[in-house]
Motif scaffolding. Structure first.
Motif, PDB file in Angstrom:
ATOM      1  N   MET A 110       0.840  -1.176   0.000  1.00 31.64           N
ATOM      2  CA  MET A 110       0.000   0.000   0.000  1.00 31.64           C
ATOM      3  C   MET A 110       0.881   1.233   0.000  1.00 31.64           C
ATOM      4  N   PRO A 111       0.405   2.353  -0.539  1.00 30.45           N
ATOM      5  CA  PRO A 111       1.202   3.577  -0.569  1.00 30.45           C
ATOM      6  C   PRO A 111       1.580   4.018   0.839  1.00 30.45           C
ATOM      7  N   SER A 112       2.724   4.678   0.951  1.00 26.65           N
ATOM      8  CA  SER A 112       3.179   5.149   2.252  1.00 26.65           C
ATOM      9  C   SER A 112       3.521   6.633   2.173  1.00 26.65           C
ATOM     10  N   SER A 113       3.117   7.374   3.201  1.00 22.53           N
ATOM     11  CA  SER A 113       3.472   8.787   3.258  1.00 22.53           C
ATOM     12  C   SER A 113       4.856   8.958   3.897  1.00 22.53           C
ATOM     13  N   THR A 114       5.329   7.915   4.563  1.00 26.14           N
ATOM     14  CA  THR A 114       6.657   7.931   5.175  1.00 26.14           C
ATOM     15  C   THR A 114       7.713   7.761   4.088  1.00 26.14           C
ATOM     16  N   ARG A 115       8.757   8.572   4.159  1.00 27.64           N
ATOM     17  CA  ARG A 115       9.819   8.517   3.157  1.00 27.64           C
ATOM     18  C   ARG A 115      11.147   8.093   3.789  1.00 27.64           C
ATOM     19  N   VAL A 116      11.073   7.194   4.747  1.00 27.37           N
ATOM     20  CA  VAL A 116      12.268   6.679   5.421  1.00 27.37           C
ATOM     21  C   VAL A 116      12.239   5.158   5.322  1.00 27.37           C
ATOM     22  N   MET A 117      13.308   4.594   4.778  1.00 28.28           N
ATOM     23  CA  MET A 117      13.368   3.139   4.645  1.00 28.28           C
ATOM     24  C   MET A 117      13.338   2.485   6.020  1.00 28.28           C
ATOM     25  N   GLN A 118      12.519   1.448   6.135  1.00 26.40           N
ATOM     26  CA  GLN A 118      12.428   0.701   7.385  1.00 26.40           C
ATOM     27  C   GLN A 118      12.251  -0.772   7.077  1.00 26.40           C
ATOM     28  N   CYS A 119      12.778  -1.590   7.959  1.00 23.30           N
ATOM     29  CA  CYS A 119      12.587  -3.031   7.860  1.00 23.30           C
ATOM     30  C   CYS A 119      12.598  -3.576   9.276  1.00 23.30           C
ATOM     31  N   GLU A 120      11.494  -4.128   9.677  1.00 26.73           N
ATOM     32  CA  GLU A 120      11.343  -4.643  11.025  1.00 26.73           C
ATOM     33  C   GLU A 120      10.899  -6.091  10.954  1.00 26.73           C
ATOM     34  N   ARG A 121      11.648  -6.970  11.587  1.00 22.66           N
ATOM     35  CA  ARG A 121      11.294  -8.385  11.564  1.00 22.66           C
ATOM     36  C   ARG A 121      10.048  -8.622  12.401  1.00 22.66           C
ATOM     37  N   LYS A 122       9.084  -9.279  11.779  1.00 21.39           N
ATOM     38  CA  LYS A 122       7.841  -9.610  12.475  1.00 21.39           C
ATOM     39  C   LYS A 122       7.977 -10.998  13.100  1.00 21.39           C
ATOM     40  N   HIS A 123       8.328 -11.978  12.286  1.00 17.80           N
ATOM     41  CA  HIS A 123       8.623 -13.337  12.737  1.00 17.80           C
ATOM     42  C   HIS A 123       9.204 -14.134  11.582  1.00 17.80           C
ATOM     43  N   ALA A 124       9.965 -15.164  11.908  1.00 21.66           N
ATOM     44  CA  ALA A 124      10.588 -16.052  10.913  1.00 21.66           C
ATOM     45  C   ALA A 124      11.128 -15.243   9.735  1.00 21.66           C
ATOM     46  N   SER A 125      10.579 -15.417   8.544  1.00 21.96           N
ATOM     47  CA  SER A 125      11.053 -14.716   7.350  1.00 21.96           C
ATOM     48  C   SER A 125      10.116 -13.593   6.938  1.00 21.96           C
ATOM     49  N   VAL A 126       9.257 -13.127   7.850  1.00 16.81           N
ATOM     50  CA  VAL A 126       8.270 -12.091   7.550  1.00 16.81           C
ATOM     51  C   VAL A 126       8.732 -10.762   8.150  1.00 16.81           C
ATOM     52  N   TYR A 127       8.676  -9.705   7.315  1.00 11.08           N
ATOM     53  CA  TYR A 127       9.149  -8.387   7.721  1.00 11.08           C
ATOM     54  C   TYR A 127       8.121  -7.322   7.356  1.00 11.08           C
TER      55      TYR A 127
END
Length: 177
Positions: A1-18
């Motif tokens: 979905m479109p994002s208004s945030t313009r800062v790259m982020q990657c947060e691990r949720k679980h296993a191989s899902v981010y």
């Protein structure tokens, strides 16, 4: 979905899902790529609103099926380390065509499938457990086994160890970013 945030982020949720917020760096009707500190692509039709330069956010799965493999050609007597699979290259033991020529091919088998025909894995002073064939010429049982294997149709690609990106590494990298 479109994002208004313009800062790259990657947060691990679980296993191989981010959960990621990413810049769309490439988009065509067939494939698109995003950058969240690591560039990834998807071979699927992107949603209609996605264009290069847009920012998106959502949940992604990062995963690849990796196996350790050693190449074993025609049952030659070589040291075979403990790996997941053996890629057997058949030349002299390949199927014979109607014209009498060997059709060179390859077969992929689990390491434990050779338990009956090769010496067991042992430590013998090596870093990994290994199989040490005790023959100079492949015995009949080894030749029969190799000849009986079906040719693999799997896509096999070599990956250098320093190119492997696993979930643990992704997690470390995203914490540093």
């Amino acid at each position: 979905m479109p994002s208004s945030t313009r800062v790259m982020q990657c947060e691990r949720k679980h296993a191989s899902v981010y959960n990621v917020i990413a810049d769309v760096v490439f988009a065509t009707p067939e494939v698109w790529a995003i950058d969240f500190g690591i560039k990834v692509f998807c071979e699927a039709r992107p949603q209609r609103f996605i264009r290069s330069g847009d920012w998106v956010e959502g949940e992604i799965w990062i995963g690849v099926e990796l196996h350790t493999v050693v190449v074993w050609g025609d049952g030659i007597p070589e040291l075979i380390p403990e790996v997941d699979m053996l890629l057997i290259i058949r030349d002299e033991l390949a199927p014979v065509l109607a014209n009498g020529v060997h059709q060179k091919d390859k077969c992929l088998v689990l390491q434990n499938s050779v338990n009956e025909i090769l010496a067991p894995l042992s430590e013998d002073g090596y870093v990994l457990r290994v199989r040490k064939p005790t023959y100079n010429v492949a015995p009949d049982a080894v030749q029969k086994f190799i000849r009986s294997l079906p040719q693999t149709t799997d896509h096999i690609a070599g990956v250098a160890m320093d190119s492997i990106l696993d979930g643990e590494l992704v997690h470390k990298i995203t914490k540093l970013a």
